[in-house]
Write a protein that holds these residues in place. Structure first.
Motif, mmCIF file in Angstrom:
data_model
loop_
_atom_site.group_PDB
_atom_site.id
_atom_site.type_symbol
_atom_site.label_atom_id
_atom_site.label_comp_id
_atom_site.label_asym_id
_atom_site.label_seq_id
_atom_site.Cartn_x
_atom_site.Cartn_y
_atom_site.Cartn_z
ATOM 1 N N GLN A 181 0.382 -0.999 0.070
ATOM 2 C CA GLN A 181 -0.375 -0.312 0.098
ATOM 3 C C GLN A 181 0.568 1.303 -0.308
ATOM 4 N N THR A 182 1.862 0.951 0.996
ATOM 5 C CA THR A 182 2.788 2.292 0.674
ATOM 6 C C THR A 182 3.636 3.270 -0.451
ATOM 7 N N ILE A 183 3.757 2.014 -1.773
ATOM 8 C CA ILE A 183 3.950 2.345 -3.267
ATOM 9 C C ILE A 183 2.803 3.907 -3.667
ATOM 10 N N GLY A 184 1.713 3.496 -2.655
ATOM 11 C CA GLY A 184 0.183 4.740 -3.193
ATOM 12 C C GLY A 184 -0.675 3.794 -4.899
ATOM 13 N N GLY A 185 -1.177 4.509 -4.752
ATOM 14 C CA GLY A 185 -2.542 4.173 -5.695
ATOM 15 C C GLY A 185 -3.124 3.321 -5.177
ATOM 16 N N SER A 186 -4.545 2.355 -5.751
ATOM 17 C CA SER A 186 -5.754 2.652 -5.291
ATOM 18 C C SER A 186 -5.904 0.781 -4.592
ATOM 19 N N HIS A 187 -6.537 0.277 -3.745
ATOM 20 C CA HIS A 187 -6.447 -1.217 -3.984
ATOM 21 C C HIS A 187 -7.502 -2.251 -5.259
ATOM 22 N N ALA A 188 -7.745 -1.306 -6.512
ATOM 23 C CA ALA A 188 -8.350 -1.665 -7.194
ATOM 24 C C ALA A 188 -6.856 -1.945 -8.272
ATOM 25 N N GLN A 189 -6.325 -0.922 -7.645
ATOM 26 C CA GLN A 189 -4.837 -0.632 -9.413
ATOM 27 C C GLN A 189 -3.547 -1.914 -8.326
ATOM 28 N N ARG A 190 -3.641 -2.269 -7.310
ATOM 29 C CA ARG A 190 -2.619 -2.888 -6.962
ATOM 30 C C ARG A 190 -2.919 -4.506 -6.554
ATOM 31 N N ASP A 191 -3.893 -4.800 -7.328
ATOM 32 C CA ASP A 191 -4.497 -6.573 -7.583
ATOM 33 C C ASP A 191 -3.808 -6.207 -8.548
ATOM 34 N N VAL A 192 -3.228 -6.460 -9.306
ATOM 35 C CA VAL A 192 -2.801 -7.091 -9.883
ATOM 36 C C VAL A 192 -1.337 -7.596 -9.345
ATOM 37 N N PHE A 193 -0.960 -6.537 -8.721
ATOM 38 C CA PHE A 193 -0.226 -7.355 -8.347
ATOM 39 C C PHE A 193 -0.290 -8.290 -7.357
ATOM 40 N N GLU A 194 -1.429 -8.480 -6.435
ATOM 41 C CA GLU A 194 -2.327 -9.040 -5.679
ATOM 42 C C GLU A 194 -2.173 -10.482 -6.205
ATOM 43 N N ARG A 195 -3.465 -10.520 -7.755
ATOM 44 C CA ARG A 195 -3.431 -11.933 -8.737
ATOM 45 C C ARG A 195 -2.514 -12.332 -9.201
ATOM 46 N N MET A 196 -1.174 -11.708 -9.281
ATOM 47 C CA MET A 196 -0.076 -12.598 -9.770
ATOM 48 C C MET A 196 0.842 -12.907 -7.898
ATOM 49 N N THR A 197 0.507 -12.515 -7.057
ATOM 50 C CA THR A 197 1.340 -13.672 -5.804
ATOM 51 C C THR A 197 0.356 -14.429 -5.821
ATOM 52 N N ILE A 198 -1.181 -14.803 -6.277
ATOM 53 C CA ILE A 198 -1.827 -15.787 -5.850
ATOM 54 C C ILE A 198 -1.451 -17.095 -7.103
ATOM 55 N N ASP A 199 -1.924 -16.347 -8.388
ATOM 56 C CA ASP A 199 -1.227 -17.508 -9.067
ATOM 57 C C ASP A 199 0.257 -18.176 -8.846
#
Length: 450
Positions: free
Chosen positions: A386-404
């Protein structure tokens, strides 16, 4: 001599024409209007000694997150200071100059504090509230965004000309802090006051993303064209949200069509436009779609940004383009630059050290098919993303990559924990991604048990 602007705040302008131009700047900043630079140009022609105008130009430069604009921001600061030598400035004008100085010195949090000092004296100053909101967004400070707006809500009566825009900021802060129902009500109320508020519209779109209400989100964007038609490149972000909603409905071809017709209609190198594009292509690839050669033009721009180092958020999206187009030399150069920046002192360099270094390593590993290493690094970065900025929706791409990455590496228990945490942050609302990944997880566990 001072006159009051549209926020009922004093400005050291002597002509009605200059005040009109400044009001255009204010409303342009609040609405993300494409004519904002035109109004600023007219203002500085009419009032070349207006210190706050120079400070605004410098602050707007910094918000672009581009290294090449730093000299212009320094020039703006020098011009603002020179103007104060023979023209008295107000507390608010002085705060903007101080904020510019502090941000240029690598102290954005202190810059926010300078703006907030002025807001305590002028709580009806919507444009300063928007400036504080914007810098906090870059820093990922959702709690601070909400607290800042809520401190001044009572000073914005229904007849305040900028009431709707403040409600748009409040709606976004509510959404980012998980209060989805109130965010929706607040954002829709704000649009009643300010129909051209792209930020407020997008705040409600965020609610529908986080709560998996795709039909409502698409109807919202289609039914509020006034909020994005006159917008600057922020309109591409609104269309990005629409594409996400179509992905949620498994309408991948529609999302890719929006990419070509709207999101990348103009081939700009603004980091916000690049982040829209790269994160959308990656989401589609995670769903098994072939996006063709679209990575190439994004990588061409991103190669020129390897040494920028203004925002980790921007850098990681540039990296998505570089990995998508397999630009190995540029990836290596960015990795080396991250290592140099991580060793430096300063508020933004701390974010390079953590989570930046781990996130960058994880994205590189993911691109190379080293999913166990990718999962380890991306999961390690996760708590600070979260500290890199942006929104939850924007950072979710990294979340999805982590999960996959976790699923592909067989890290089932750890991946399940992240999926549950992601679901909790969305208020328990299952979106398509979580549903399909839980299904894959259960299938994989069943096969492993056999």
């Amino acid at each position: 001599m001072t006159q009051d602007d549209i926020c009922a705040c004093p400005v050291t302008l002597t002509s009605a024409t200059a005040v009109t131009a400044w009001n255009g700047v204010v409303l342009g900043l609040l609405s993300h209007g494409r004519e904002t630079p035109v109004h600023l140009g007219r203002l500085m022609e009419e009032a070349p000694e207006f210190a706050m105008g120079h400070a605004a130009r410098g602050l707007f430069c910094l918000m672009t997150g581009r290294a090449e604009v730093l000299p212009s921001a320094h020039e703006a600061l020098a011009a603002a200071r020179a103007s104060t030598a023979h023209t008295p400035v107000t507390l608010r004008e002085s705060a903007w100059i101080t904020a510019l100085d502090l941000w240029l010195s690598g102290k954005p949090t202190a810059a926010i504090a300078a703006i907030e000092t002025s807001l305590r004296a002028l709580p009806h100053d919507t444009v300063s509230a928007k400036l504080s909101h914007g810098i906090r967004f870059i820093l990922g400070d959702a709690t601070g965004m909400r607290a800042s707006v809520e401190r001044i809500l009572s000073a914005h009566a229904p007849d305040h000309p900028c009431m709707g825009y403040l409600l748009g900021c409040h709606a976004f802060a509510l959404e980012e802090t998980g209060d989805y129902a109130l965010a929706e009500r607040t954002g829709r109320r704000g649009l009643d006051y300010a129909k051209n508020d792209a930020w407020g519209l997008h705040a409600v779109a965020h609610v529908y993303d986080m709560t998996a209400r795709t039909d409502d989100g698409i109807a919202l964007i289609n039914g509020n064209s006034a909020a994005w038609e006159g917008s600057n490149n922020f309109r591409y972000h609104v269309w990005w949200h629409k594409a996400l909603l179509h992905i949620e409905r498994a309408e991948f071809d529609v999302a890719l069509g929006l990419y070509d017709a709207q999101i990348r209609a103009d081939k700009t190198d603004d980091y916000r436009d690049i982040s829209n594009a790269t994160s959308l292509l990656m989401r589609l690839e995670l769903e098994g779609m072939d996006v063709g050669p679209r990575w190439e033009e994004l990588a061409d721009f991103s190669e020129n940004r390897v040494e920028d180092g203004c925002l980790v958020f921007a850098d990681l999206h540039y990296l998505l383009a570089l990995t998508g187009a397999n630009r190995g030399a540029a990836r290596d150069a960015m990795t080396a630059r991250f290592a140099r920046d991580a060793a430096r002192k300063g508020e933004m360099f701390t974010r390079v050290e953590a989570p930046g270094m781990a996130a960058l390593s994880g994205l590189n590993a993911f691109a190379e098919g080293r999913y166990d290493a990718a999962f380890a690094d991306l999961a390690a970065a996760r708590s600070l993303m979260q500290t890199i900025g942006g929104s939850h929706a924007q950072r979710d791409v990294f979340e999805r990559m982590t999960i996959d990455a976790g699923l592909r590496a067989g890290r089932y228990d750890a991946t399940a924990a992240i999926l549950r945490d992601r679901l909790g942050r969305r208020g328990g609302h299952h979106d398509r991604f979580s549903a399909t990944r839980f299904e894959r997880l259960n299938t994989a566990r069943g096969i492993a048990a056999q």
